[in-house]
Design an enzyme around this catalytic site. Structure first.
Site, PDB file in Angstrom:
ATOM      1  CB  CYS A  58     -47.198  17.190  59.961  1.00 39.28           C
ATOM      2  SG  CYS A  58     -47.619  17.797  61.595  1.00 39.28           S
TER       3      CYS A  58
ATOM      4  CB  CYS B 101     -47.951  22.564  59.126  1.00 38.37           C
ATOM      5  SG  CYS B 101     -48.109  20.762  59.194  1.00 38.37           S
TER       6      CYS B 101
ATOM      7  NE  ARG C 224     -42.140  18.583  67.016  1.00 38.44           N
ATOM      8  CZ  ARG C 224     -42.040  17.307  67.385  1.00 38.44           C
ATOM      9  NH1 ARG C 224     -41.163  16.938  68.298  1.00 38.44           N
ATOM     10  NH2 ARG C 224     -42.810  16.396  66.821  1.00 38.44           N
TER      11      ARG C 224
ATOM     12  CB  CYS D 144     -43.675  34.290  78.695  1.00 39.09           C
ATOM     13  SG  CYS D 144     -43.555  32.532  79.060  1.00 39.09           S
ATOM     14  CG  HIS D 145     -39.425  33.023  84.005  1.00 40.28           C
ATOM     15  ND1 HIS D 145     -39.612  33.352  85.328  1.00 40.28           N
ATOM     16  CD2 HIS D 145     -38.081  33.093  83.802  1.00 40.28           C
ATOM     17  CE1 HIS D 145     -38.440  33.591  85.891  1.00 40.28           C
ATOM     18  NE2 HIS D 145     -37.502  33.435  84.989  1.00 40.28           N
ATOM     19  CB  THR D 146     -40.137  30.912  77.688  1.00 43.80           C
ATOM     20  OG1 THR D 146     -41.062  30.108  78.426  1.00 43.80           O
ATOM     21  CG2 THR D 146     -39.316  30.037  76.767  1.00 43.80           C
TER      22      THR D 146
ATOM     23  CB  CYS E 108     -46.785  21.300  64.144  1.00 44.96           C
ATOM     24  SG  CYS E 108     -46.506  21.674  62.415  1.00 44.96           S
TER      25      CYS E 108
ATOM     26  CB  CYS F 168     -51.294  19.165  62.090  1.00 41.50           C
ATOM     27  SG  CYS F 168     -50.065  20.369  62.626  1.00 41.50           S
TER      28      CYS F 168
ATOM     29  CB  CYS G 147     -47.281  32.144  75.699  1.00 41.72           C
ATOM     30  SG  CYS G 147     -46.197  30.954  76.528  1.00 41.72           S
TER      31      CYS G 147
ATOM     32  CG  HIS H 223     -43.086  33.621  73.582  1.00 46.19           C
ATOM     33  ND1 HIS H 223     -42.095  33.988  74.443  1.00 46.19           N
ATOM     34  CD2 HIS H 223     -43.912  32.824  74.290  1.00 46.19           C
ATOM     35  CE1 HIS H 223     -42.304  33.440  75.624  1.00 46.19           C
ATOM     36  NE2 HIS H 223     -43.402  32.732  75.566  1.00 46.19           N
ATOM     37  CD  GLU H 224     -47.924  35.609  77.650  1.00 46.68           C
ATOM     38  OE1 GLU H 224     -47.680  34.483  78.116  1.00 46.68           O
ATOM     39  OE2 GLU H 224     -48.056  36.605  78.366  1.00 46.68           O
TER      40      GLU H 224
ATOM     41  NE  ARG I 136     -47.247  35.887  81.020  1.00 49.13           N
ATOM     42  CZ  ARG I 136     -46.474  34.910  81.499  1.00 49.13           C
ATOM     43  NH1 ARG I 136     -45.824  35.068  82.636  1.00 49.13           N
ATOM     44  NH2 ARG I 136     -46.322  33.771  80.833  1.00 49.13           N
TER      45      ARG I 136
END
Ligand code: NAD
Ligand code: ZN
Length: 427
Positions: free
Chosen positions: A148, A145, A163, A93-95, A159, A151, A223, A115-116, A420
């Site tokens: 909280c 979680c 988060r 992903c670009h992040t 979260c 959530c 993601c 993360h994906e 992707r």
């Protein structure tokens, strides 16, 4: 329940999606071939590794902007409220690219990005009751979680505990890394670090999904695709027959275009600086195209002229601060809503004349398309598996490489080629 625009929604008008949770029987014959083969290998290997350090391969980023290096890493067992996951497929992903380049972001190296992804739980730490070894999962960069006030709120997915936190480089419980390579601890990224054959994540950042889902496809739901889709359906909420501008026609933007199409928008204006994006975007319901480079006035003025004063909704999926401002200023006064999705540089600031807001334009932003990762993502996967949602994930998957060729995925992203790229682990 009622059907709106072809999707099931609660008659209370509550947040989308709220389908009846459909409990599937596990039918191995329905599994996608590649998933089936990978699961078999994983299950055979998994039984004897619990509680032990696992040695496996990971793509380590030692320095900003330098090619990742496949190293042997030691992955520690999961601690309390953590799970260790065997990653089967991951995508870029670009992040990931922003933090790897570390031009506009805080550098933290050596680090394992990613993360994906999709995988299978190998073992669980103390106190984990929701997941067990063998569960099919999607790790998510922002957690839930379930306890909280966020959530518990119907409106928020921010979260308090889990988060998104791009600065966190270690596990929450003890402030340590679970990875060692060449004798050095390696930083985590977004609590997921999926560019590793095994990774450790907090249980609150892991969504358990239907094992019949094809993992080499649904990994993109962890993601980019959920983010874009949710930004349209959950946040921008375009009305039937409305006009929507989408800035940035990468996977996130095109998923937002799909969300706009599913919501019944009739004009979807795609904005990108890369003209090669336009041909591809036609497959995603984008009806008109604007390249800001083709005009000698600001793109918000071009869009206002095309739409008699502005679009009803705009969704920004570029990460460019200029595009964010244009995306806000191109919505119609009186009712227009702009949604920011792109991740800005850490020093960026948003500048617009307050009159643009007084004139009743709304500016919003979202992470993960306002989906709650553990509650909503399994339902979204379910809708995809049951074909309740017209979402062709294969359209977003333009490349596939083996893990050893992971740097090719970075090249495609940097050149703006394709959407992707699936990275097949263990190959
Ligand atoms: P991508 O690189 O595939 O697509 C981005 C597109 O934006 C490219 O086609 C690029 O040419 C275009 N673009 C860049 N600057 C532009 C400008 N000024 N005007 C018009 N178009 C421009 O990236 P992606 O993976 O689709 O991600 C898109 C953005 O979404 C990134 O910023 C990423 O970090 C962010 N993101 C946010 C979330 C979230 O939860 N908020 C989740 C995932 C990704
Ligand atoms: Zn992402």
């Amino acid at each position: 329940m009622m059907k709106q625009n072809g999707i099931l929604v609660h008659s209370t008008g509550a947040r989308w999606p709220l389908p009846p949770f459909f409990h599937h029987k596990y039918h191995p014959q329905h599994l996608h071939y590649s998933t089936k083969r990978s699961l078999r290998v994983v299950k055979a290997a998994m039984s004897n590794t619990a509680g032990q350090v696992i040695k496996c391969k990971a793509a380590v980023s030692w320095e900003a902007g330098k090619p990742l290096v496949i190293e042997e890493v030691e992955v520690a067992p999961p601690q309390a409220n953590e799970v260790r996951i065997k990653i089967l497929f991951t995508s870029l992903c670009h992040t990931d690219v922003y933090f790897w380049e570390a031009k506009g972001q805080k550098p933290a190296f050596p680090r394992i990005f990613g993360h994906e992804a999709a995988g299978v739980v190998e073992s669980v730490g103390e106190g984990v009751t929701d997941l067990k070894p063998g569960d099919t999962v999607l790790p998510v960069f922002t957690g839930e979680c379930k306890e909280c006030r966020h959530c518990k709120s119907e409106e928020s997915n921010m979260c308090d505990l889990l988060r998104i936190n791009t600065d966190r480089t270690v596990m929450l419980s003890d402030g340590k890394s679970r990875f060692i390579a060449k004798g050095k601890p390696i930083y985590h990224f977004l609590g997921t670090s999926t560019f590793s054959e095994y990774t450790v994540a907090h249980v609150g950042s892991v969504a358990k999904i239907n094992p019949a889902a094809p993992l080499d496809k649904v990994c993109v739901l962890s993601c980019g695709i959920s983010t874009g889709l949710g930004a349209a359906i959950n946040v921008a909420k375009p009305k039937k027959g409305s006009s929507v501008a989408v800035f940035g026609l990468g996977a996130v933007g095109l998923a937002a275009a799909e969300g706009a199409r599913i919501s019944g928008a009739s004009r979807i204006i795609g904005v990108d600086l890369n003209a090669s994006r336009f041909e591809q975007a036609k497959k995603f319901g984008v009806t008109e195209f604007v390249n800001p480079k083709d005009h000698d006035k600001p793109v918000q003025e071009v869009i206002a002229e095309m739409t008699d004063g502005g679009v009803d909704r705009s969704i920004e999926c570029t990460g460019s601060i200029a595009a964010m401002i244009s995306a806000f200023e191109c919505v119609h006064d009186g009712w227009g809503v702009a949604v920011l999705v792109g991740v800005p540089n850490r020093d960026d600031s948003f500048k617009t004349h307050p009159m643009n807001l007084l004139n009743e334009r709304t500016l919003k932003g979202t992470f993960f398309g306002n989906f709650k990762p553990r509650t909503d993502l399994p339902r979204l996967v379910e809708k995809y598996v049951n074909k309740e949602l017209d979402l062709q994930l294969e359209k977003f998957i333009t490349h596939e490489v083996s893990f050893s060729d992971i740097n090719k995925a970075f090249d495609y992203m940097l050149k703006g080629e394709g959407l992707r790229c699936i990275i097949r682990m263990g190959a």
